[in-house]
Design a protein around this motif. Structure first.
Motif, PDB file in Angstrom:
ATOM      1  N   GLU A   1      -0.125 -20.238   2.644  1.00 52.53           N
ATOM      2  CA  GLU A   1       0.887 -20.556   1.627  1.00 52.53           C
ATOM      3  C   GLU A   1       0.503 -19.930   0.288  1.00 52.53           C
ATOM      4  OE1 GLU A   1       4.379 -22.887   0.223  1.00 52.53           O
ATOM      5  OE2 GLU A   1       3.706 -21.789   2.009  1.00 52.53           O
ATOM      6  N   ALA A   2       1.346 -19.016  -0.182  1.00 60.68           N
ATOM      7  CA  ALA A   2       1.105 -18.368  -1.466  1.00 60.68           C
ATOM      8  C   ALA A   2       1.359 -19.352  -2.598  1.00 60.68           C
ATOM      9  CB  ALA A   2       2.006 -17.149  -1.624  1.00 60.68           C
ATOM     10  N   GLY A   3       0.498 -19.289  -3.605  1.00 65.04           N
ATOM     11  CA  GLY A   3       0.670 -20.110  -4.802  1.00 65.04           C
ATOM     12  C   GLY A   3       1.034 -19.234  -5.979  1.00 65.04           C
ATOM     13  N   ARG A   4       0.188 -19.213  -6.965  1.00 61.81           N
ATOM     14  CA  ARG A   4       0.451 -18.441  -8.182  1.00 61.81           C
ATOM     15  C   ARG A   4       0.315 -16.940  -7.907  1.00 61.81           C
ATOM     16  NH1 ARG A   4       0.790 -19.590 -13.511  1.00 61.81           N
ATOM     17  NH2 ARG A   4       0.147 -18.006 -15.022  1.00 61.81           N
ATOM     18  N   ILE A   5       1.273 -16.175  -8.408  1.00 66.24           N
ATOM     19  CA  ILE A   5       1.249 -14.708  -8.297  1.00 66.24           C
ATOM     20  C   ILE A   5       1.298 -14.139  -9.712  1.00 66.24           C
ATOM     21  CG2 ILE A   5       2.484 -12.659  -7.493  1.00 66.24           C
ATOM     22  CD1 ILE A   5       3.464 -14.293  -5.130  1.00 66.24           C
ATOM     23  N   GLU A   6       0.291 -13.358 -10.071  1.00 62.78           N
ATOM     24  CA  GLU A   6       0.190 -12.789 -11.402  1.00 62.78           C
ATOM     25  C   GLU A   6       0.205 -11.268 -11.301  1.00 62.78           C
ATOM     26  OE1 GLU A   6      -2.673 -15.545 -13.934  1.00 62.78           O
ATOM     27  OE2 GLU A   6      -3.500 -15.199 -11.919  1.00 62.78           O
ATOM     28  N   VAL A   7       1.202 -10.670 -11.939  1.00 62.36           N
ATOM     29  CA  VAL A   7       1.366  -9.215 -11.894  1.00 62.36           C
ATOM     30  C   VAL A   7       0.945  -8.626 -13.236  1.00 62.36           C
ATOM     31  CG1 VAL A   7       2.975  -7.317 -11.496  1.00 62.36           C
ATOM     32  CG2 VAL A   7       3.310  -9.508 -10.309  1.00 62.36           C
ATOM     33  N   SER A   8      -0.044  -7.728 -13.193  1.00 64.43           N
ATOM     34  CA  SER A   8      -0.472  -7.021 -14.405  1.00 64.43           C
ATOM     35  C   SER A   8      -0.160  -5.538 -14.229  1.00 64.43           C
ATOM     36  CB  SER A   8      -1.968  -7.223 -14.635  1.00 64.43           C
ATOM     37  OG  SER A   8      -2.721  -6.532 -13.657  1.00 64.43           O
ATOM     38  N   ASP A   9      -0.529  -4.737 -15.212  1.00 67.02           N
ATOM     39  CA  ASP A   9      -0.286  -3.296 -15.109  1.00 67.02           C
ATOM     40  C   ASP A   9      -1.060  -2.674 -13.954  1.00 67.02           C
ATOM     41  OD1 ASP A   9       1.388  -3.391 -17.287  1.00 67.02           O
ATOM     42  OD2 ASP A   9      -0.145  -2.747 -18.731  1.00 67.02           O
ATOM     43  N   HIS A  10      -2.227  -3.230 -13.649  1.00 69.93           N
ATOM     44  CA  HIS A  10      -3.120  -2.586 -12.697  1.00 69.93           C
ATOM     45  C   HIS A  10      -3.179  -3.254 -11.314  1.00 69.93           C
ATOM     46  CE1 HIS A  10      -4.493  -0.255 -16.102  1.00 69.93           C
ATOM     47  NE2 HIS A  10      -4.765  -1.373 -16.758  1.00 69.93           N
TER      48      HIS A  10
ATOM     49  N   HIS B   1      -2.813  -1.759  -7.687  1.00 71.12           N
ATOM     50  CA  HIS B   1      -1.571  -0.991  -7.561  1.00 71.12           C
ATOM     51  C   HIS B   1      -1.828   0.471  -7.234  1.00 71.12           C
ATOM     52  CE1 HIS B   1       0.468  -4.243 -10.262  1.00 71.12           C
ATOM     53  NE2 HIS B   1       0.364  -4.625  -9.000  1.00 71.12           N
ATOM     54  N   THR B   2      -2.880   1.052  -7.786  1.00 71.72           N
ATOM     55  CA  THR B   2      -3.174   2.458  -7.509  1.00 71.72           C
ATOM     56  C   THR B   2      -3.430   2.683  -6.025  1.00 71.72           C
ATOM     57  OG1 THR B   2      -4.129   2.728  -9.713  1.00 71.72           O
ATOM     58  CG2 THR B   2      -4.686   4.391  -8.081  1.00 71.72           C
ATOM     59  N   GLU B   3      -4.067   1.697  -5.382  1.00 72.57           N
ATOM     60  CA  GLU B   3      -4.362   1.815  -3.950  1.00 72.57           C
ATOM     61  C   GLU B   3      -3.101   1.821  -3.087  1.00 72.57           C
ATOM     62  OE1 GLU B   3      -6.917  -1.398  -3.003  1.00 72.57           O
ATOM     63  OE2 GLU B   3      -8.345  -0.963  -4.609  1.00 72.57           O
ATOM     64  N   MET B   4      -1.986   1.311  -3.640  1.00 69.41           N
ATOM     65  CA  MET B   4      -0.748   1.229  -2.872  1.00 69.41           C
ATOM     66  C   MET B   4       0.119   2.473  -3.020  1.00 69.41           C
ATOM     67  SD  MET B   4      -0.918  -1.715  -1.406  1.00 69.41           S
ATOM     68  CE  MET B   4       0.763  -1.867  -0.849  1.00 69.41           C
ATOM     69  N   THR B   5      -0.138   3.295  -4.019  1.00 66.53           N
ATOM     70  CA  THR B   5       0.727   4.442  -4.271  1.00 66.53           C
ATOM     71  C   THR B   5       0.396   5.587  -3.322  1.00 66.53           C
ATOM     72  OG1 THR B   5      -0.773   5.290  -5.964  1.00 66.53           O
ATOM     73  CG2 THR B   5       0.984   3.825  -6.696  1.00 66.53           C
ATOM     74  N   GLY B   6       1.315   6.540  -3.260  1.00 65.30           N
ATOM     75  CA  GLY B   6       1.128   7.700  -2.395  1.00 65.30           C
ATOM     76  C   GLY B   6       1.873   7.589  -1.090  1.00 65.30           C
ATOM     77  N   GLU B   7       2.238   6.369  -0.686  1.00 68.43           N
ATOM     78  CA  GLU B   7       2.979   6.167   0.563  1.00 68.43           C
ATOM     79  C   GLU B   7       4.061   5.121   0.313  1.00 68.43           C
ATOM     80  OE1 GLU B   7       0.646   6.253   4.343  1.00 68.43           O
ATOM     81  OE2 GLU B   7      -1.018   5.862   2.994  1.00 68.43           O
ATOM     82  N   SER B   8       5.279   5.590   0.100  1.00 72.40           N
ATOM     83  CA  SER B   8       6.386   4.697  -0.202  1.00 72.40           C
ATOM     84  C   SER B   8       6.752   3.854   1.014  1.00 72.40           C
ATOM     85  CB  SER B   8       7.611   5.498  -0.656  1.00 72.40           C
ATOM     86  OG  SER B   8       7.323   6.230  -1.824  1.00 72.40           O
ATOM     87  N   GLY B   9       7.350   2.695   0.743  1.00 68.59           N
ATOM     88  CA  GLY B   9       7.801   1.831   1.825  1.00 68.59           C
ATOM     89  C   GLY B   9       7.478   0.381   1.558  1.00 68.59           C
TER      90      GLY B   9
END
Length: 266
Positions: free
Chosen positions: A140-149, A199-207
């Motif tokens: 169960e996901a609780g708090r989600i915090e999105v920053s620039d990185h 976030h950098t680790e997720m880039t390069g492959e869209s989807g």
């Protein structure tokens, strides 16, 4: 609302903390009425699963039925119908009052395996349905915090316990690309944990990328999402910002099934 809608049979419901649902149907008197729950089939597939409950007259003039917590409902969306008698055609039930207060703090109670969840909701066309989830284990996901990185998530595992080798897995939908493994920080009780997706680790492959937790080094994956409250569909309710990383964008979001995922574009 049209007069036709007012004259159609309607159903109120109340849910308790164990998942028991009390239904109260407003409909004309009939012989041997039943409440029918139908598991909505996938598009193009035949109907295969129904559950029937006896409806009994209540002191308020309505018809009552109880869906006990056990046996559990199969995973999916269940539509509700009134069957007025042995030869009668079923009638879809308009939604009435839904008392879901017992579900609001459902994330505070630990669940054993299998994790069975039920949330009644109103469909877009005004009928009552029940969204049921049935999983061996669930995070169960609780708090989600999105920053620039990065995106930081706190969560709690139900139906299993974290042990050595536990990790979060971010898996591309469709399986055409390599999955990502993310370290997690487990709490002492073996249930709570937190993780951070760069976030950098997720880039390069869209989807689209789905999020899981692997409780042990060789354990089965458990989906990370948010199921244990009164919100049957949170995709349009909990909306997080997209972050720009170079020429790409990364956005955490909840799917139509309330599971946590990332959308990567660019």
């Amino acid at each position: 609302m049209s007069r036709d809608h007012i004259s159609e049979p309607r159903v109120d419901c109340t849910v308790d903390t164990e998942g028991r649902i009390d239904f109260a149907v407003t409909a004309p008197p009939s012989e041997e009425p039943r409440l029918l729950l139908r598991l909505r089939p996938r598009k193009g597939q035949p109907e295969t699963t129904v559950r029937q409950l006896e409806l009994r007259p209540g002191s308020d003039g309505r018809l009552g039925a109880v869906l006990e917590a056990s046996p559990v409902l199969e995973d999916g969306r269940w539509d509700l119908y009134l069957v007025a008698g042995p030869e009668a055609e079923r009638q879809r039930l308009r939604h009435g009052y839904r008392d879901l207060r017992a579900l609001v703090d459902g994330d505070t109670r630990d669940r054993t395996s299998p994790v069975a969840v039920r949330v009644p909701y109103a469909t877009t066309d005004g009928f009552l349905a029940v969204r049921a989830w049935l999983r061996t284990a669930h995070a169960e996901a609780g708090r989600i915090e999105v920053s620039d990185h990065s995106t930081r998530v706190t969560a709690r595992l139900h139906g299993a316990s974290l042990a050595a080798g536990a990790a979060v897995v971010v898996r591309p939908r469709g399986g055409s690309r390599a999955e990502r493994t993310v370290d997690l920080r487990a709490e002492a009780d073996g249930q709570g944990f937190a993780f951070e997706v760069g976030h950098t680790e997720m880039t390069g492959e869209s989807g689209m990328w789905d999020v899981f937790v692997r409780p042990t080094a060789d354990g089965a994956l458990a989906r990370v999402g948010r199921l244990l409250d009164d919100v049957a569909g949170r995709k349009e309710v909990c909306v997080y910002p997209a972050v720009t990383v170079g020429a790409a964008t990364v956005r955490p979001y909840y799917t139509v099934d309330n599971d946590l995922a990332f959308e990567v574009g660019g």
